[in-house]
Design an enzyme around this catalytic site. Sequence first.
Site, PDB file in Angstrom:
ATOM      1  N   CYS A  32      40.043  41.188  34.809  1.00 20.10           N
ATOM      2  CA  CYS A  32      41.321  40.582  35.306  1.00 20.10           C
ATOM      3  C   CYS A  32      40.968  39.695  36.247  1.00 20.10           C
ATOM      4  CB  CYS A  32      41.353  41.820  36.800  1.00 20.10           C
ATOM      5  SG  CYS A  32      39.076  41.493  36.968  1.00 20.10           S
ATOM      6  N   HIS A 315      38.341  43.118  41.806  1.00 24.18           N
ATOM      7  CA  HIS A 315      39.478  43.281  41.182  1.00 24.18           C
ATOM      8  C   HIS A 315      40.303  41.970  41.171  1.00 24.18           C
ATOM      9  CE1 HIS A 315      42.547  44.218  38.106  1.00 24.18           C
ATOM     10  NE2 HIS A 315      43.459  44.484  39.131  1.00 24.18           N
TER      11      HIS A 315
END
Length: 371
Positions: A32, A315
Amino acid sequence: MGAAGSKLEKALGDQFPEGERYFGFENFGNTCYCNSVLQALYFCVPFREQLLEYYTSNKSVADAEENLMTCLADLFSQISSQKKKTGVIAPKRFVQRLKKQNELFRSYMHQDAHEFLNYLLNEVVDILEKEAKATKTEHETSSSSSPEKIANGLKVPQANGVVHKEPIVTWVHNIFQGILTNETRCLRCETVTARDETFLDLSLDIEQNSSITSCLKNFSSTETLHAEDKFFCDKCCSLQEAQKRMKIKKPPHILVIHLKRFKYIEQLGRYKKLSYRVVFPLELKLSNTVEPYADVEYSLFAVVVHVGSGPNHGHYVSLVKSHNHWLFFDDENVEMIEESAVQTFFGSSQEYSSNTDHGYILFYESLGPTK
């Protein structure tokens, strides 16, 4: 993602920008950090245009060697040439190349998006410089086998055989590079010494309940050098007390700001995430610049967001402004968001908060001339 894609198309309706493509990226296990930065760079229009131009001019070269830049150009071309307006693309070739080239990104551990951005831009610069040198050498070899230059029909020998090499300025420099000037004023003789340095992004220290404007002011605040930090003044020929400050001498076309959200805490022996609330405006006026760039204005077009309470897990997602619409990219998922939603990523005004989504890398485009 078919449903999500059609949902986005439905949301934009007849306002869907002509020729634009909104594609999510598949995640290959903690990639990510890479996906969020690539989305921000894809919607950095001058960067995208140059890369697509590079792809077009290089695809005819059959024996072209694969590198990180050819993989990135290939990925951008793949997105821009899709028949569908929305969907998901797997940046597999790019990620494989990245891992092959740099062991830092080889593990499935949580990586830092800013480190990746830095590495990628510097890698592209290196590739462009190598290509420019190779082209120049080829050109010089074919145009002249003599070490002498011809001026007005006369042969002019080079001074002591010394060739002055100009630094190569690539299109990455033209887009992202700015110049800082470090001014030091001797408090005894008042002589000001200035030293220039280039930057592709600015890393700013942050404070609780602050703003980008105040962080930039702190970045350029005057510091006094005294005691064991005294400055050696060339005019006084001795160590003297001095005042030092950093200003932006030449602002870049695209200003990338990295908020230093990860701080090493000595007592804990590890890094801690600072979830401080730092307001980043949609329109930014730079006040710490040198004439003739006083009060140059910028517009925010992308934000890489770190989601999570610590530096070693979490994330990354990105917010992108495209044709006056704001979009939210979370790996494969792409959705439209209201402009007002951007402020939910400023950070938390309390030490402990359930909100862990914080702006980490900001991309601003200049609204005026910076050349």
